[in-house]
Design a protein around this motif. Sequence first.
Motif, PDB file in Angstrom:
ATOM      1  N   ASP A 236      65.644  62.986   6.551  1.00 34.63           N
ATOM      2  CA  ASP A 236      64.924  62.849   8.477  1.00 34.63           C
ATOM      3  C   ASP A 236      64.873  61.827   7.994  1.00 34.63           C
ATOM      4  OD1 ASP A 236      63.008  62.711   6.208  1.00 34.63           O
ATOM      5  OD2 ASP A 236      61.479  63.941   6.792  1.00 34.63           O
ATOM      6  N   PHE A 237      65.384  61.354   6.977  1.00 36.82           N
ATOM      7  CA  PHE A 237      65.484  59.086   6.665  1.00 36.82           C
ATOM      8  C   PHE A 237      66.175  58.530   8.476  1.00 36.82           C
ATOM      9  CE2 PHE A 237      67.182  55.061   6.244  1.00 36.82           C
ATOM     10  CZ  PHE A 237      66.482  54.518   5.926  1.00 36.82           C
ATOM     11  N   HIS A 238      66.509  57.785   8.877  1.00 33.40           N
ATOM     12  CA  HIS A 238      66.753  57.215  10.235  1.00 33.40           C
ATOM     13  C   HIS A 238      66.441  55.648  10.028  1.00 33.40           C
ATOM     14  CE1 HIS A 238      69.193  56.689  14.221  1.00 33.40           C
ATOM     15  NE2 HIS A 238      69.137  57.289  14.266  1.00 33.40           N
ATOM     16  N   ALA A 239      67.924  55.130   9.876  1.00 27.87           N
ATOM     17  CA  ALA A 239      67.530  53.679   9.760  1.00 27.87           C
ATOM     18  C   ALA A 239      67.856  53.446  10.995  1.00 27.87           C
ATOM     19  CB  ALA A 239      69.448  52.974   9.413  1.00 27.87           C
ATOM     20  N   ARG A 240      67.128  53.822  11.810  1.00 29.23           N
ATOM     21  CA  ARG A 240      67.118  52.903  13.015  1.00 29.23           C
ATOM     22  C   ARG A 240      65.217  54.107  13.798  1.00 29.23           C
ATOM     23  NH1 ARG A 240      68.716  53.340  19.659  1.00 29.23           N
ATOM     24  NH2 ARG A 240      66.998  52.242  20.577  1.00 29.23           N
TER      25      ARG A 240
END
Length: 247
Positions: A101-105
Amino acid sequence: MPERNFKLTLEYDGAAFFGFQRQPGKRTIQSELEKALSKLFNRRTKIKAASGRTDTGVHAVHQVVHIGVVTALPVRRIQAGLNYYLPQEAAVREVSEVPSDFHARFSAKSKVYEYRIWNDPVRSPLRARHFLHVPRPLDIAAMKAAAKIFVGKHDFSGFCSTNSAVRNPVRRISRFTVVKRGSEIILRVRADGFLYHMVRNLAGALIESGYGRLKPEDLKKFLAARSRKNAFFSAPAHGLSLVSVTY
């Protein structure tokens, strides 16, 4: 084997690229990174997202992207392999495995940009790619007073590009500092997000304030007007660097 998710932290000299985002026939950070990823994993591999898309000429000390890939390679091998394939003007500073669930933005809590000025009558060839040369003396006290006006939650419509189509122009600046070290002036701004060209326009406003052309009341009017109709100087891209992304 399930797909694994990785966070990549990049550093690059923006002068060597036509911005971050992939463009047909152009040398960009995204295109060069995806070439390196595809060579490393021996199949076409794209990034899923970046913390932001820097413009042509804008640098990064700490740009973040994330990818999803099926691989058994350890993170140290991924970092070494990418740096082998990337051009000299770009490097992967760190690789870490992250949850799905990590998202760079969208996972980012805040970002920090720096705008660098060489305030000296004589240009500095060694700083030419990363500093804006301003030969006339700038009033640091006036620039600091101007920076304070922008701290807090504001509608920054008057400080973004006229080409911006963002729906919500409200951003919160938590810190905006002006530091002078010899002939170097560093503008450092932290916010929960930035509009297109927002930092360059803020830097331009501070430079105009340092010249004495803009007063604090002028800047307050620009904020309240929420319009670029009376646009002032927008600082060139090469003085700008993305230096931190916090999650």
